[in-house]
Design an enzyme around this catalytic site. Structure first.
Site, mmCIF file in Angstrom:
data_model
loop_
_atom_site.group_PDB
_atom_site.id
_atom_site.type_symbol
_atom_site.label_atom_id
_atom_site.label_comp_id
_atom_site.label_asym_id
_atom_site.label_seq_id
_atom_site.Cartn_x
_atom_site.Cartn_y
_atom_site.Cartn_z
ATOM 1 C CD GLU A 98 -6.152 1.483 -4.655
ATOM 2 O OE1 GLU A 98 -6.895 0.469 -4.659
ATOM 3 O OE2 GLU A 98 -6.081 2.258 -3.678
ATOM 4 C CG ASP A 104 -2.099 0.871 1.137
ATOM 5 O OD1 ASP A 104 -2.303 1.451 0.058
ATOM 6 O OD2 ASP A 104 -2.834 0.997 2.133
ATOM 7 C CG HIS A 105 -0.468 5.021 0.620
ATOM 8 N ND1 HIS A 105 -0.726 6.177 -0.073
ATOM 9 C CD2 HIS A 105 -1.624 4.686 1.227
ATOM 10 C CE1 HIS A 105 -1.980 6.530 0.121
ATOM 11 N NE2 HIS A 105 -2.551 5.644 0.896
HETATM 12 ZN ZN ZN Z 1 -4.498 6.410 1.167
#
Ligand code: ZN
Length: 502
Positions: A284, A169-170
């Protein structure tokens, strides 16, 4: 009649191990070997039980004990995790592209996942059980391998065979993307925030012209003007709408996004090279940490450029209007949000039907019915800190003095922690824990300022001298923790109006 577990308990009793618990659901028999998870004094272990020759031939690494049967006791380490995934492929993270509704459940402690699975398996959705950002890993002292490892053993413990995802994530650099992929993630969330130039919307006209000429190559300038000028982009929907760009808007958007678009293309090409023409990695892009809400024109500008470069995304995290703060409900006008969300959803639907991804998605109970309705069956939602708060709720119930110490540390670290996370907590409004009776302590978890305080200070608490006591308490009461989590996550899923399955 004796149950399987009682039987097993009896046969394990002859071995010199301090057996505390059997995780019944995890037990499987393959040919003549029995596999499963147990807890002994030293912690959770994987065992292999059977005839000596067969057990010795089996690929897990562990310590063997020979009686009438042979027992191998294995650590839940990385090497054994790889063997587990080989033998039981449902324990390996996989792409969830084909599933329209996915739900991210970051497990910061590596203890929460069984509770997440118990909630999610009741619905027709798929979970991203392993989901941590580099920032979270730095706070908790973990890495992507450890995160996936913890998820995989939880999956076998609960025998969840429907498939789950793992999200790096990120991620903000190609190096981070590589690390996450090497650990085996099935999803990449590329964070463009450090490559965006929101100041482009504040340049004077003169500055804007100068930078557009200087920063963007001639060929690209032509393409951009050709793509967006003198066009009207029409969208359907209950309140149909259209988007048009002036030359000035094209230039401002170009300067805002161009480095981010280059970075997305570079990363996507890397993914293609690594996994083949059809990447088995869910991709994403996140622009949720920008200083202003994403306008429809921003969104359309970004997605058309990505498509022009051949970049296909599975989900996109925008910054929505109103405030999505960690661990508390939405702050803003629901009516405005509905319109904003619905229009963004129509853009997504028109250009590849990718999912809108909602970050800081936990505890937005007032919005869920709207999100569920307007997402038209395609959605990704990420939660993380809320499961940590449930851990704190458990501690407040079973170990009040430890909880008071935790609040005390959190209060002294708030200043530092709020450099990392945006919250508006007012510490003066938090009731003093020493003034609360034991049975009232958990009320702090209903109070927004206290929730935010405890939400963002997790890293400091996990690095504090309380660390071992926190883990010990949660492990001793793990079933209660999973029950709290199950109810809490089910509340989210019910509010979203998701269909029940299984
Ligand atoms: Zn975020």
């Amino acid at each position: 009649m004796k149950t399987f577990e009682e039987d097993l308990f009896l046969s394990l009793r002859s071995f010199p191990i301090r057996l505390e618990k059997i995780y019944g659901k995890s037990f499987l028999k393959i040919k003549d070997l029995i596999y499963g998870l147990i807890r002994v004094e030293e912690g959770k272990k994987w065992i292999v039980l059977g005839e000596k020759r067969e057990v010795l031939r089996d690929p897990f690494t562990g310590r063997c004990y020979h009686q009438a049967q042979t027992l191998k006791v294995c650590d839940l380490d990385w090497e054994n995790t790889q063997v587990l995934m080989e033998l039981f492929p449902f324990t390996r993270p996989k792409s969830l592209k084909e599933f329209p509704i996915t739900f991210g459940t970051g497990d910061r402690l590596g203890l929460a996942t069984p509770g997440h699975i118990r909630a999610i398996r009741k619905f027709e959705i798929r979970p991203v059980l392993a989901q941590q950002s580099v920032r979270e890993n730095n706070q908790t002292g973990r890495d992507f391998k450890k995160v996936i490892q913890d998820a995989a053993w939880a999956v076998i413990q609960e025998r969840y065979e429907s498939g789950y995802g793992a999200d790096g994530d990120h991620l903000k650099s190609l190096q981070e993307v590589k690390e996450a992929l090497n650990a085996g993630v099935s999803m990449i969330t590329l964070d463009l925030s450090e490559r965006l130039s929101p100041e482009a919307f504040f340049y004077s006209r003169e500055e804007l012209e100068k930078r557009f000429e200087r920063e963007i190559e001639e060929e690209d300038r032509k393409v951009l003007l050709h793509l967006f000028l003198d066009k009207e982009f029409l969208f359907e929907g209950p309140d149909g709408f259209s988007i048009q760009y002036t030359e000035e808007e094209v230039k401002r958007n170009a300067l805002l996004f161009h480095k981010g678009i280059d970075f997305s293309e570079e990363t996507y090409e890397f993914l293609l090279k690594r996994t083949g023409r059809k990447p088995l990695i869910d991709f994403e892009i996140s622009i949720d940490e920008t200083p202003f809400p994403t306008s429809l024109a921003n969104h359309l500008f970004l997605i058309l450029n990505l498509l022009h470069r051949g970049v296909h995304i599975d989900s996109l995290a925008l910054r929505f209007i109103g405030e999505f703060q960690k661990g508390i409900d939405y702050r803003g006008e629901t009516r405005d949000f509905r319109k904003h969300f619905s229009q963004h959803r129509w853009i997504a639907k028109s250009y590849g039907d990718y999912k809108l991804s909602i970050h800081s998605g936990s505890d937005k109970f007032s919005l869920y019915p709207h999100i569920g309705e307007l997402s038209q069956g395609r959605l990704h939602l990420k939660t993380a800190g809320t499961s940590w708060l449930e851990a704190l709720r458990l501690i407040s119930l079973v170990h009040p003095s430890l909880f008071r110490e935790m609040v005390h540390i959190a209060l002294t670290k708030f200043e530092e922690a709020s450099q990392l996370y945006y919250v508006t907590a007012d510490l003066k409004k938090i009731p003093k824990p020493e003034h609360l009776a034991d049975r009232d302590l958990s009320q702090l978890l209903e109070q927004e300022d206290a929730r935010q305080l405890l939400h963002i200070t997790y890293g400091f608490l996990l690095k504090s001298p309380l660390r071992d006591r926190i883990f010990k308490t949660l492990t001793e009461h793990e079933e209660d923790y999973w029950t709290l989590l199950q109810h809490h996550i089910e509340r989210h899923l019910n509010a979203l109006g998701l269909k029940k399955g299984e």
